[in-house]
Design a protein around this motif. Structure first.
Motif, short mmCIF file in Angstrom:
data_model
loop_
_atom_site.label_atom_id
_atom_site.label_comp_id
_atom_site.label_asym_id
_atom_site.label_seq_id
_atom_site.Cartn_x
_atom_site.Cartn_y
_atom_site.Cartn_z
N ALA A 1 59.68 79.35 97.11
CA ALA A 1 59.46 78.62 98.37
C ALA A 1 59.94 79.40 99.60
O ALA A 1 60.42 78.81 100.57
N LEU A 2 59.78 80.72 99.59
CA LEU A 2 60.29 81.53 100.71
C LEU A 2 59.52 81.32 102.01
O LEU A 2 60.06 81.57 103.08
N THR A 3 58.27 80.86 101.95
CA THR A 3 57.51 80.68 103.19
C THR A 3 58.13 79.62 104.09
O THR A 3 58.02 79.71 105.31
N ASP A 4 58.76 78.62 103.50
CA ASP A 4 59.43 77.58 104.31
C ASP A 4 60.77 77.21 103.68
O ASP A 4 61.11 76.04 103.56
N VAL A 5 61.53 78.22 103.30
CA VAL A 5 62.78 78.01 102.56
C VAL A 5 63.79 77.19 103.34
O VAL A 5 64.66 76.52 102.75
N TYR A 6 63.69 77.19 104.66
CA TYR A 6 64.65 76.46 105.50
C TYR A 6 64.61 74.96 105.27
O TYR A 6 65.60 74.27 105.51
N ILE A 7 63.49 74.42 104.78
CA ILE A 7 63.43 72.97 104.57
C ILE A 7 64.32 72.53 103.41
O ILE A 7 64.59 71.34 103.24
N MET A 8 64.80 73.50 102.60
CA MET A 8 65.68 73.20 101.47
C MET A 8 67.16 73.18 101.88
O MET A 8 68.03 72.98 101.04
N THR A 9 67.46 73.37 103.14
CA THR A 9 68.85 73.50 103.60
C THR A 9 69.72 72.33 103.17
O THR A 9 70.88 72.52 102.78
N ALA A 10 69.19 71.12 103.22
CA ALA A 10 69.97 69.94 102.85
C ALA A 10 70.42 69.96 101.40
O ALA A 10 71.35 69.24 101.02
#
Length: 449
Positions: free
Chosen positions: A387-396
């Motif tokens: 999921a590197l294209t939008d990895v930031y959504i996994m921050t939680a």
């Protein structure tokens, strides 16, 4: 009695924060999203733009369909089913699609639960003061993609809250010289894995970390075998969905495709070809040719991803391409750089106090219990490139380890008043900046539609 009232006030403050965030979301496009005569896919798929977050929960509540990827979310469809039934009743009563209101209420309650659990972790397990615990709570929820997870209809909030509950119950049991009750661990494993399969590893690791003793290898192995029970139940749920709901969904999709083809065969074939091209391109970039590695991508450079996405966008929103989706062609580049130098200073300060906190709490078992899910996510995203294209959504899913580490740093600094004041001032400054920066950009994005 004073502590009881302070906890009530903490809960009420959380309720105020998360109800406000969810109200912002509700009033983004209420007319389009509540019209029951508009197809939910059209209403939400086209009108919802939040990085890579899915809008499937809105759609499933509006029109009960198996849209979740069952391999990654084996029981989420059934967890959402009561909300879909409630929405059907509200549609008949009030004549509107109430999916956005249902999610807003449920997410506010779950967000408040996560807020309360985190406060109790700081207060009761780590042993900070009321004000220090409250500060770190506010600090954690200032992180950009933690804040967003509190109101978007994706599974991140559900995963985060389940992990918080597991951490809290395991930590409290450790304080009493015990391990978390087996039935509680297995129940949270079933719920967490049903929401997202990666939670299976995280919940198991937290449980084992709480039970680990020297020369206790075989008891740990025997205990781990108990996890086969909820795993087999989830496997059966997955199989049941694939052979019932998913079969019906495939029939539904074929009817839609046949209708589109008969309406405009040229446009239909062009769209199908474009879809095949995207799939082939994605498969070429996969780490391993397997459905489990569908969203891995070996073409994305790791160092810029760490700087701009994992430790950047996860905490501070980028102003350019604000919350656009990198998975949608042309909407957003995978790597976006900050236009202001001070955003990188903020990032460095965050990483510095995180590292200092790990050093300060390196002998604390609870900190390493929190580190295990973080290290697992870094393995997923950095090593396996998931999921590197939008990895930031996994921050939680992992960022709680930062305020936990800072909590141990604050605790260690109590004997050094000047260092403690400097540290608390730094955390307050970061918190104020992150809330101002992220919330102002969020509001501008929500109401620019």
């Amino acid at each position: 009695m004073r502590r009881k009232y302070s906890t009530v006030l903490i809960v009420l403050l959380g309720l105020l924060i998360f109800s406000s965030l969810n109200l912002l979301m509700v009033y983004t496009a209420p007319e389009a999203w509540t019209d029951k005569h508009v197809g939910p896919w059209s209403a939400f798929h086209k009108g919802f733009t939040f990085s890579g977050f899915d809008q499937f929960t809105y759609i499933v509540i509006s029109q009960y369909r198996p849209l979740y990827v069952h391999l990654r979310h084996p029981a989420l469809l059934y967890f959402v089913w009561p909300l879909s039934e409630l929405n059907d009743w509200l549609k008949d009563e009030y004549g509107i699609n109430c999916a956005i209101y249902i999610v807003a209420v449920v997410w506010t309650l779950i967000g408040t639960l996560s807020w309360t659990l985190l406060y109790k972790i700081f207060r009761k397990i780590i042993g900070l003061s009321l004000w220090e615990s409250l500060l770190l709570n506010v600090f954690f929820y200032s992180f950009a993609h933690v804040m967003i997870a509190m109101f978007v209809p994706d599974h991140m909030l559900l995963t985060m809250t389940t992990l918080f509950l597991m951490l809290y119950l395991t930590g409290r049991a450790m304080q009493q010289g015990k391990a978390i009750a087996t039935w509680k661990a297995l129940l949270l494993y079933f719920i967490g894995t049903g929401i997202s399969t990666t939670n299976a590893v995280k919940i198991w690791m937290i449980d084992i970390a709480g039970r680990w003793r020297r020369r206790a290898f075989m008891p740990i192995v025997r205990h781990s075998l108990l996890y086969l029970l909820p795993t087999l139940l989830l496997a059966w749920i997955y199989y049941y969905q694939e052979t019932t709901a998913n079969v019906e969904e495939q029939r539904f999709q074929r009817r839609i495709e046949a209708k589109a083809q008969s309406k405009d065969s040229v446009a239909y074939e062009k769209k199908k070809e474009e879809g095949r091209r995207k799939i082939a391109l994605r498969e070429d970039k996969q780490l391993i040719d397997s459905p489990l590695f569908e969203w891995t991508d070996t073409s994305i450079p790791i160092i810029p991803t760490l700087i701009e996405n994992i430790y950047g966008e996860g905490f501070q929103l980028h102003e350019d391409y604000l919350l656009h989706d990198a998975n949608e062609s042309g909407e957003r580049p995978v790597i976006v750089r900050y236009s202001r130098w001070y955003n990188y200073i903020i990032e460095l300060v965050l990483l510095f106090i995180f590292a200092a906190g790990i050093i300060a709490g390196r002998r604390e078992r609870f900190l390493w219990m929190c580190m295990l899910p973080f290290l697992f996510d870094m393995l997923l995203h950095v090593v396996l490139r998931f999921a590197l294209t939008d990895v930031y959504i996994m921050t939680a899913h992992w960022a709680v380890v930062i305020p936990v580490a800072v909590a141990y740093l604050i605790k260690a600094a109590k004997a050094k008043p000047r260092l403690r004041v400097t540290l608390l001032t730094t955390v307050v400054s970061l918190t104020v900046f992150l809330w101002w920066h992220n919330l102002s950009l969020l509001i501008s994005h929500l109401f620019s539609k």
